[in-house]
Write a protein that holds these residues in place. Structure first.
Motif, PDB file in Angstrom:
ATOM      1  N   UNK A 170       0.846  -1.194   0.000  1.00  0.00           N
ATOM      2  CA  UNK A 170       0.000   0.000   0.000  1.00  0.00           C
ATOM      3  C   UNK A 170       0.883   1.246   0.000  1.00  0.00           C
ATOM      4  N   UNK A 171       0.591   2.172  -0.898  1.00  0.00           N
ATOM      5  CA  UNK A 171       1.435   3.367  -1.004  1.00  0.00           C
ATOM      6  C   UNK A 171       0.965   4.466  -0.055  1.00  0.00           C
ATOM      7  N   UNK A 172       1.096   4.179   1.234  1.00  0.00           N
ATOM      8  CA  UNK A 172       0.775   5.129   2.293  1.00  0.00           C
ATOM      9  C   UNK A 172       2.031   5.440   3.103  1.00  0.00           C
ATOM     10  N   UNK A 173       1.950   6.525   3.862  1.00  0.00           N
ATOM     11  CA  UNK A 173       2.993   6.785   4.853  1.00  0.00           C
ATOM     12  C   UNK A 173       2.598   6.085   6.145  1.00  0.00           C
ATOM     13  N   UNK A 174       3.361   5.084   6.506  1.00  0.00           N
ATOM     14  CA  UNK A 174       3.150   4.358   7.759  1.00  0.00           C
ATOM     15  C   UNK A 174       4.523   4.115   8.377  1.00  0.00           C
ATOM     16  N   UNK A 175       4.587   3.833   9.676  1.00  0.00           N
ATOM     17  CA  UNK A 175       5.882   3.516  10.277  1.00  0.00           C
ATOM     18  C   UNK A 175       6.526   2.319   9.586  1.00  0.00           C
ATOM     19  N   UNK A 176       7.855   2.302   9.598  1.00  0.00           N
ATOM     20  CA  UNK A 176       8.573   1.157   9.038  1.00  0.00           C
ATOM     21  C   UNK A 176       8.744   0.101  10.124  1.00  0.00           C
ATOM     22  N   UNK A 177       8.019  -0.992   9.999  1.00  0.00           N
ATOM     23  CA  UNK A 177       8.175  -2.097  10.943  1.00  0.00           C
ATOM     24  C   UNK A 177       9.386  -2.931  10.534  1.00  0.00           C
ATOM     25  N   UNK A 178      10.196  -3.319  11.528  1.00  0.00           N
ATOM     26  CA  UNK A 178      11.399  -4.099  11.229  1.00  0.00           C
ATOM     27  C   UNK A 178      11.306  -5.527  11.741  1.00  0.00           C
ATOM     28  N   UNK A 179      10.481  -5.765  12.762  1.00  0.00           N
ATOM     29  CA  UNK A 179      10.347  -7.117  13.310  1.00  0.00           C
ATOM     30  C   UNK A 179       8.962  -7.293  13.918  1.00  0.00           C
ATOM     31  N   UNK A 180       8.375  -8.456  13.652  1.00  0.00           N
ATOM     32  CA  UNK A 180       7.062  -8.801  14.179  1.00  0.00           C
ATOM     33  C   UNK A 180       7.213 -10.087  14.984  1.00  0.00           C
ATOM     34  N   UNK A 181       6.901 -10.014  16.253  1.00  0.00           N
ATOM     35  CA  UNK A 181       6.990 -11.198  17.112  1.00  0.00           C
ATOM     36  C   UNK A 181       5.564 -11.642  17.406  1.00  0.00           C
ATOM     37  N   UNK A 182       5.169 -12.773  16.853  1.00  0.00           N
ATOM     38  CA  UNK A 182       3.767 -13.204  16.885  1.00  0.00           C
ATOM     39  C   UNK A 182       3.667 -14.619  17.453  1.00  0.00           C
ATOM     40  N   UNK A 183       2.752 -14.785  18.399  1.00  0.00           N
ATOM     41  CA  UNK A 183       2.391 -16.100  18.910  1.00  0.00           C
ATOM     42  C   UNK A 183       0.930 -16.318  18.525  1.00  0.00           C
ATOM     43  N   UNK A 184       0.699 -17.015  17.417  1.00  0.00           N
ATOM     44  CA  UNK A 184      -0.671 -17.153  16.923  1.00  0.00           C
ATOM     45  C   UNK A 184      -1.506 -18.072  17.809  1.00  0.00           C
ATOM     46  N   UNK A 185      -0.884 -19.005  18.447  1.00  0.00           N
ATOM     47  CA  UNK A 185      -1.637 -19.899  19.326  1.00  0.00           C
ATOM     48  C   UNK A 185      -2.166 -19.131  20.537  1.00  0.00           C
ATOM     49  N   UNK A 186      -1.317 -18.309  21.131  1.00  0.00           N
ATOM     50  CA  UNK A 186      -1.722 -17.510  22.292  1.00  0.00           C
ATOM     51  C   UNK A 186      -2.425 -16.224  21.896  1.00  0.00           C
ATOM     52  N   UNK A 187      -2.390 -15.903  20.595  1.00  0.00           N
ATOM     53  CA  UNK A 187      -2.983 -14.666  20.078  1.00  0.00           C
ATOM     54  C   UNK A 187      -2.415 -13.429  20.790  1.00  0.00           C
ATOM     55  N   UNK A 188      -1.078 -13.332  20.726  1.00  0.00           N
ATOM     56  CA  UNK A 188      -0.363 -12.176  21.261  1.00  0.00           C
ATOM     57  C   UNK A 188       0.728 -11.790  20.275  1.00  0.00           C
ATOM     58  N   UNK A 189       1.093 -10.501  20.259  1.00  0.00           N
ATOM     59  CA  UNK A 189       2.139 -10.047  19.342  1.00  0.00           C
ATOM     60  C   UNK A 189       2.699  -8.714  19.812  1.00  0.00           C
ATOM     61  N   UNK A 190       3.948  -8.460  19.433  1.00  0.00           N
ATOM     62  CA  UNK A 190       4.518  -7.124  19.542  1.00  0.00           C
ATOM     63  C   UNK A 190       5.104  -6.752  18.180  1.00  0.00           C
ATOM     64  N   UNK A 191       5.068  -5.478  17.897  1.00  0.00           N
ATOM     65  CA  UNK A 191       5.618  -4.946  16.656  1.00  0.00           C
ATOM     66  C   UNK A 191       6.764  -4.004  17.001  1.00  0.00           C
ATOM     67  N   UNK A 192       7.897  -4.182  16.348  1.00  0.00           N
ATOM     68  CA  UNK A 192       9.046  -3.283  16.542  1.00  0.00           C
ATOM     69  C   UNK A 192       9.219  -2.467  15.268  1.00  0.00           C
ATOM     70  N   UNK A 193       9.198  -1.149  15.438  1.00  0.00           N
ATOM     71  CA  UNK A 193       9.276  -0.219  14.310  1.00  0.00           C
ATOM     72  C   UNK A 193      10.461   0.719  14.471  1.00  0.00           C
TER      73      UNK A 193
END
Length: 356
Positions: free
Chosen positions: A106-129
């Motif tokens: 998508x050609x929008x201005x959004x933060x640049x995310x560099x790492x996504x830590x996702x636990x889909x089983x526990x349904x938790x995540x953190x995003x590092x930008x």
């Protein structure tokens, strides 16, 4: 604006931290940022700012082995929360998936995310930008009064998202949140009425301040909206979720990313960011500008009168969203309920939806 070439964030196989202390451990960050640093060890972590709302955002600087300058990041997730708040983890997973799957196309201005830590089983995540502030950006306050020209810039960003709605095909993880909101039961009619009877509803008519009418209007809007073309929309585009750089306005906070009618975003956005008198004077012109943007991007849109009717109905979404909100600073809640409620009054949003 040309489509940015964005690097897809890494998804390291590390645990999702539950506390701020865990998130800032040098060993954990070394693993989480290994793809960013080329495997270098984090030797020092400096906390720059901690912002706690429902989710926590922490700005920090990390020193990597062999480097003389620290690198600046922002980490977002549910940290140090109780069990009830932790149930909101799926919204953090949704936001991480936006940065991993949608942002690169998508050609929008959004933060640049560099790492996504996702636990889909526990349904938790953190995003590092990347830290936008360290790069010179400024964040808008939820209470910032926008001018019409400011809203035109942010509408341009939303239209770029909406114009990529072909992405929704096969993306069942982007859900019709307005329809789900209309069916939710955790805020009962009695609870909603109590909220509306408080300061947030002080300047609204008794008809608009009625929990029964508002709930019925939200259900009617969701049913009507489900029968219209579906767009990929932000869902929570108030001023507090916008930032500015030298290049223009950008958008943050993708925890309510959803599929729905374009008008849900546009009516909510304009009536949340603009003072009531500005919205009343400028909203129809700004709606016309938005429709022109969308047609210029190859999207089939309703004619002006049909679009105006959809816009007037859709004010109900933002009004309902903020009427049920509790865990935000009261002055922000009061302002948004007031602006969106007054918009519902002047547009007769309930009447258009068949609610007497």
């Amino acid at each position: 604006m040309q489509t940015p070439v964005r690097r897809v964030p890494s998804q390291p196989k590390v645990r999702v931290p539950a506390t701020l202390e865990e998130a800032l451990e040098p060993a954990w960050l070394s693993a989480a940022l290994a793809d960013v640093s080329g495997g270098k060890t984090v030797t020092e972590v400096e906390t720059v700012e901690v912002i706690r709302t429902v989710a926590t955002k922490v700005r920090f600087a990390a020193a990597f082995e062999g480097e003389t300058c620290k690198r600046h990041f922002c980490l977002k997730g549910l940290l140090d929360v109780d069990a009830m708040t932790a149930r909101g983890g799926p919204t953090c997973v949704l936001e991480a998936d936006f940065y991993g799957k949608v942002a690169p196309v998508v050609d929008m201005r959004v933060p640049e995310a560099v790492a996504l830590v996702i636990d889909r089983e526990a349904q938790q995540a953190v995003t590092i930008m990347r830290d936008l502030i360290a790069d010179g950006a400024t964040f808008c306050s939820a209470l910032d009064p926008f001018r019409a020209d400011d809203a035109l810039q942010s509408l341009d960003q939303l239209s770029r998202l909406h114009a990529k709605s072909a992405f929704l095909e096969g993306a069942d993880w982007i859900r019709p949140r307005a329809a789900e909101l209309a069916k939710m039961t955790y805020v009962t009619p009695a609870m909603l009425q109590e909220l509306l009877d408080g300061p947030r509803g002080d300047n609204l008519s008794s008809r608009i301040r009625s929990a029964a009418r508002l709930s019925s209007a939200m259900k009617a809007l969701a049913e009507r909206d489900a029968g219209r073309p579906q767009f990929m929309i932000h869902g929570d585009a108030h001023a507090g979720n916008l930032f500015r750089t030298g290049d223009g306005t950008g958008v943050i906070d993708w925890q309510l990313l959803q599929r729905g009618g374009w008008a849900l975003d546009v009516a909510y956005h304009l009536n949340a960011v603009l003072p009531t008198e500005t919205a009343e004077a400028e909203e129809r012109r700004l709606l016309g500008e938005y429709l022109a943007m969308m047609r210029g991007r190859g999207m089939a849109m309703p004619d002006e009168e049909q679009a105006w009717a959809q816009y007037r109905e859709a004010v109900t979404y933002g009004f309902y969203l903020w009427s049920i909100t509790r865990r935000v600073d009261p002055p922000i809640i009061v302002q948004f309920v007031d602006r969106l409620g007054k918009a519902a009054m002047r547009h007769d949003s309930f009447g258009l939806l068949g609610i007497s």
